[in-house]
Design a protein around this motif. Structure first.
Motif, PDB file in Angstrom:
ATOM      1  N   LYS A  44      71.800  31.234  31.423  1.00 11.32           N
ATOM      2  CA  LYS A  44      72.042  32.299  30.446  1.00 11.32           C
ATOM      3  C   LYS A  44      70.838  33.236  30.336  1.00 11.32           C
ATOM      4  CE  LYS A  44      72.710  30.876  26.269  1.00 11.32           C
ATOM      5  NZ  LYS A  44      73.064  30.505  24.889  1.00 11.32           N
ATOM      6  N   VAL A  45      69.645  32.669  30.338  1.00  9.88           N
ATOM      7  CA  VAL A  45      68.428  33.473  30.250  1.00  9.88           C
ATOM      8  C   VAL A  45      68.287  34.351  31.493  1.00  9.88           C
ATOM      9  CG1 VAL A  45      65.904  33.386  30.162  1.00  9.88           C
ATOM     10  CG2 VAL A  45      67.252  31.879  28.696  1.00  9.88           C
ATOM     11  N   SER A  52      59.641  38.509  27.298  1.00 14.57           N
ATOM     12  CA  SER A  52      60.172  37.593  26.294  1.00 14.57           C
ATOM     13  C   SER A  52      61.127  36.577  26.922  1.00 14.57           C
ATOM     14  CB  SER A  52      60.884  38.396  25.203  1.00 14.57           C
ATOM     15  OG  SER A  52      61.487  37.551  24.277  1.00 14.57           O
ATOM     16  N   LEU A  53      61.990  37.049  27.798  1.00 18.83           N
ATOM     17  CA  LEU A  53      62.932  36.143  28.464  1.00 18.83           C
ATOM     18  C   LEU A  53      62.220  35.189  29.418  1.00 18.83           C
ATOM     19  CD1 LEU A  53      65.859  38.640  29.074  1.00 18.83           C
ATOM     20  CD2 LEU A  53      65.893  36.637  27.556  1.00 18.83           C
ATOM     21  N   GLN A  87      70.579  25.823  29.856  1.00 18.81           N
ATOM     22  CA  GLN A  87      70.345  27.079  29.143  1.00 18.81           C
ATOM     23  C   GLN A  87      69.700  28.154  30.027  1.00 18.81           C
ATOM     24  OE1 GLN A  87      71.196  27.666  25.905  1.00 18.81           O
ATOM     25  NE2 GLN A  87      72.171  25.659  25.861  1.00 18.81           N
ATOM     26  N   LEU A  88      69.105  27.725  31.135  1.00 17.83           N
ATOM     27  CA  LEU A  88      68.367  28.650  31.989  1.00 17.83           C
ATOM     28  C   LEU A  88      69.252  29.731  32.599  1.00 17.83           C
ATOM     29  CD1 LEU A  88      65.756  26.528  33.946  1.00 17.83           C
ATOM     30  CD2 LEU A  88      65.335  28.410  32.378  1.00 17.83           C
ATOM     31  N   LEU A 148      62.250  26.602  28.183  1.00 21.94           N
ATOM     32  CA  LEU A 148      63.431  25.812  28.545  1.00 21.94           C
ATOM     33  C   LEU A 148      63.134  24.864  29.698  1.00 21.94           C
ATOM     34  CD1 LEU A 148      66.181  28.570  28.233  1.00 21.94           C
ATOM     35  CD2 LEU A 148      65.901  26.559  26.752  1.00 21.94           C
ATOM     36  N   GLU A 177      60.842  32.507  27.295  1.00 21.32           N
ATOM     37  CA  GLU A 177      61.937  31.618  26.890  1.00 21.32           C
ATOM     38  C   GLU A 177      62.331  30.694  28.043  1.00 21.32           C
ATOM     39  OE1 GLU A 177      66.546  31.899  25.268  1.00 21.32           O
ATOM     40  OE2 GLU A 177      65.292  33.692  25.232  1.00 21.32           O
ATOM     41  N   ALA A 178      62.412  31.226  29.263  1.00 21.68           N
ATOM     42  CA  ALA A 178      62.750  30.409  30.432  1.00 21.68           C
ATOM     43  C   ALA A 178      61.694  29.326  30.664  1.00 21.68           C
ATOM     44  CB  ALA A 178      62.893  31.297  31.666  1.00 21.68           C
ATOM     45  N   GLN A 235      70.611  37.229  31.347  1.00 25.53           N
ATOM     46  CA  GLN A 235      70.087  38.258  30.442  1.00 25.53           C
ATOM     47  C   GLN A 235      69.013  39.104  31.139  1.00 25.53           C
ATOM     48  OE1 GLN A 235      68.871  35.659  27.228  1.00 25.53           O
ATOM     49  NE2 GLN A 235      70.561  36.366  25.945  1.00 25.53           N
TER      50      GLN A 235
END
Length: 108
Positions: A99-100, A80-81, A96-97, A88, A84-85, A103
């Motif tokens: 932070k991902v 999932s991450l 924002q990368l 982004l 999301e990356a 995580q």
């Protein structure tokens, strides 16, 4: 939520090495090769009930391993991450990368 067969197949992928050869055979024949309990019981010359009981116990073991180790859940979270990356990056939201990625590192 995933259907039972898909979930058991995924758990089997992660934890099959923790199972006995007999458990591996039963699970592969039942879930991967889609053989019936009767077909499996004929192959091993045991009752259908014995096959059924062994498969159910093995399913419970796989779920127990997942509760304790969480490998499949961690895999899903990483996937999932990563998605999301990727989004982004495509949107050029480089701020924002970090932070991902942080995580992702926390998952381990």
């Amino acid at each position: 939520m995933l259907d039972k067969t898909t979930r058991i197949n995924a758990l089997y992928d992660f934890y099959q090495e923790l199972l006995t050869p007999k458990q591996q055979s039963y699970m592969e024949m039942y879930y991967l090769e889609d053989l019936s309990l009767g077909e499996i019981s004929e192959t091993f010359d045991v009752s259908r009930q014995a096959i059924y009981d062994n498969i159910r116990r093995t399913e419970q073991m796989l779920e127990q391993y997942e509760r304790k180790l969480g490998l499949y859940e961690k895999f899903q979270n990483r996937q999932s991450l990563l998605e999301e990356a990727k989004q982004l990056l495509q949107a050029k939201q480089f701020d924002q990368l970090e932070k991902v990625f942080d995580q992702m590192l926390e998952i381990e």
